[in-house]
Design a protein around this motif. Structure first.
Motif, PDB file in Angstrom:
ATOM      1  N   LEU A 150       0.832  -1.212   0.000  1.00 38.94           N
ATOM      2  CA  LEU A 150       0.000   0.000   0.000  1.00 38.94           C
ATOM      3  C   LEU A 150       0.864   1.258   0.000  1.00 38.94           C
ATOM      4  O   LEU A 150       0.472   2.286  -0.560  1.00 38.94           O
ATOM      5  N   LYS A 195       3.240   1.858  -1.690  1.00 40.94           N
ATOM      6  CA  LYS A 195       3.658   2.188  -3.061  1.00 40.94           C
ATOM      7  C   LYS A 195       2.605   2.983  -3.815  1.00 40.94           C
ATOM      8  O   LYS A 195       2.853   3.447  -4.929  1.00 40.94           O
ATOM      9  N   ASN A 196       1.411   3.127  -3.239  1.00 44.27           N
ATOM     10  CA  ASN A 196       0.321   3.730  -4.019  1.00 44.27           C
ATOM     11  C   ASN A 196       0.336   5.255  -4.027  1.00 44.27           C
ATOM     12  O   ASN A 196      -0.598   5.878  -4.530  1.00 44.27           O
ATOM     13  N   VAL A 221      -6.565   1.580  -2.039  1.00 42.64           N
ATOM     14  CA  VAL A 221      -5.531   0.681  -2.578  1.00 42.64           C
ATOM     15  C   VAL A 221      -4.987   1.214  -3.901  1.00 42.64           C
ATOM     16  O   VAL A 221      -3.785   1.171  -4.150  1.00 42.64           O
ATOM     17  N   MET A 222      -5.874   1.733  -4.749  1.00 43.32           N
ATOM     18  CA  MET A 222      -5.431   2.252  -6.033  1.00 43.32           C
ATOM     19  C   MET A 222      -5.182   3.761  -5.983  1.00 43.32           C
ATOM     20  O   MET A 222      -5.160   4.423  -7.023  1.00 43.32           O
ATOM     21  N   GLY A 223      -4.982   4.281  -4.804  1.00 47.35           N
ATOM     22  CA  GLY A 223      -4.660   5.700  -4.677  1.00 47.35           C
ATOM     23  C   GLY A 223      -5.877   6.516  -4.312  1.00 47.35           C
ATOM     24  O   GLY A 223      -6.554   6.235  -3.319  1.00 47.35           O
ATOM     25  N   ALA A 241     -10.706  -3.293  -5.123  1.00 48.31           N
ATOM     26  CA  ALA A 241      -9.599  -3.640  -4.215  1.00 48.31           C
ATOM     27  C   ALA A 241      -9.939  -3.240  -2.783  1.00 48.31           C
ATOM     28  O   ALA A 241      -9.538  -3.915  -1.826  1.00 48.31           O
TER      29      ALA A 241
END
Lengths: 221, 221
Positions: free
Chosen positions: A157, A159-160, A166-168, A174
């Protein structure tokens, strides 16, 4: 449904009534029991706009994206395999408290569901629900292992790019996956329990913050 | 780079020379050794267009997307956490042949790398490379377990709608992950080996087909 932004009405179903309801409305089984017989599960949807009946969270998400393309996209193009990998990873991270979670879920069910849930889970695991995760050293070790398992999920997470989801910045299926598991842990342990407060504080408070971010989507209609 | 569609020139570096090269060009360590000392790894890139030096596959992918936005997008918006979950899942699926892979990788290195690789890996695992995965029952069990582990990965990919790549019709960094691991297995075991032919046939031949689909991107320049 809340994420997708479509109207719906929930009907709560007790465990022993799921199969009959599925057969009545024409929902297919989503899996098989250990003895090979079909297993019918919730959630299932019955869409009065189309007459379609769909069971299984992932298939429901696919159906909603296809049928209501103007709503929030649950599965952005190309992400289905990645979502499935995320789900496996989250389940893996939480794996060691799964039996504990089953036990405390059993205790808060209505009587008819409790009886069904207890009988099926005790048959699956070959022991009494009360022996799934007795308080003490083993349970503490299971929680510690889960805390360790979530370090990896926290790393993913991180890295988002710092978004809430989860996907920003955009909520997707997600979050149905991750939020679903986290909400299960919160509700069954109790929002004000020491266990949830501890859990919510791990990884810099990520899980508590995450669940708070999902609150606008958490109302069951 | 091939996926991204940017020009490059590869310089092969032997293991014992990686750290000195990294320090010379200013690439940071990507991890730490067991004793806490910095660990420098390949791949690293040195971009003459910008003067930037980047190490670590994921960071390189992020850099390339940011610097060369007109090329193929390696990390579609929002997918970074999902990609990381995929990587963990693939590594998990392949985990039981990891020691075998290390051993057969060691055997095909050039002498200076072989010596370095052997010393560091034997120290990490507390045994001789030859004892990592001796032929026989244990290795066979490890392969069987990997075959089983890949059933889940195959299940994830089957959700992508039948496209050639992890995200369907578009190649992305996800294929750098999955393709990288699969290519490692193919090359180290040998394209014509019984081991690779067996592996490539699993899950309806998915892995052999997948590697064939990646061939257009596999030429090292």
């Amino acid at each position: 449904m809340n994420i997708k932004g479509v109207a719906y009405k929930t009907e709560w179903v007790e465990y022993p009534d799921i199969e009959a309801l599925a057969k009545k409305i024409g929902a297919p089984p989503t899996s098989t029991n250990a003895d090979g017989s079909p297993l019918y599960t919730l959630p299932m949807i019955n869409d009065p706009n189309t007459g379609k009946v769909v069971a299984d969270s992932f298939l429901i998400a696919e159906y909603l994206d296809a049928t209501y393309p103007s709503g929030t996209t649950l599965l952005p193009p190309g992400t289905k395999a990645l979502m499935a990998a995320l789900e496996a990873g989250v389940i893996g991270g939480l794996g060691s408290i799964f039996l504990h979670q089953l036990a405390i879920s059993c205790y808060i069910l209505n009587p008819s569901s409790e009886k069904y849930f207890r009988a099926t889970r005790e048959a699956n695991y070959g022991r009494k629900i009360e022996e799934f995760s007795p308080a003490g050293a083993q349970r503490e070790a299971d929680w510690a292992k889960t805390k360790e398992g979530l370090v990896a999920v926290d790393g993913w997470l991180s890295k988002n790019g710092g978004g809430k989801f989860v996907m920003g910045d955009n909520i997707t299926y997600a979050d149905g996956i991750l939020g679903g598991w986290m909400t299960w842990i919160k509700i069954t342990n109790g929002e004000n329990s020491a266990a949830w407060k501890d859990f919510a504080s791990w990884n810099g408070g990520r899980w508590g913050t995450y669940i708070t971010n999902l609150q606008p989507f958490a109302t069951v209609l």
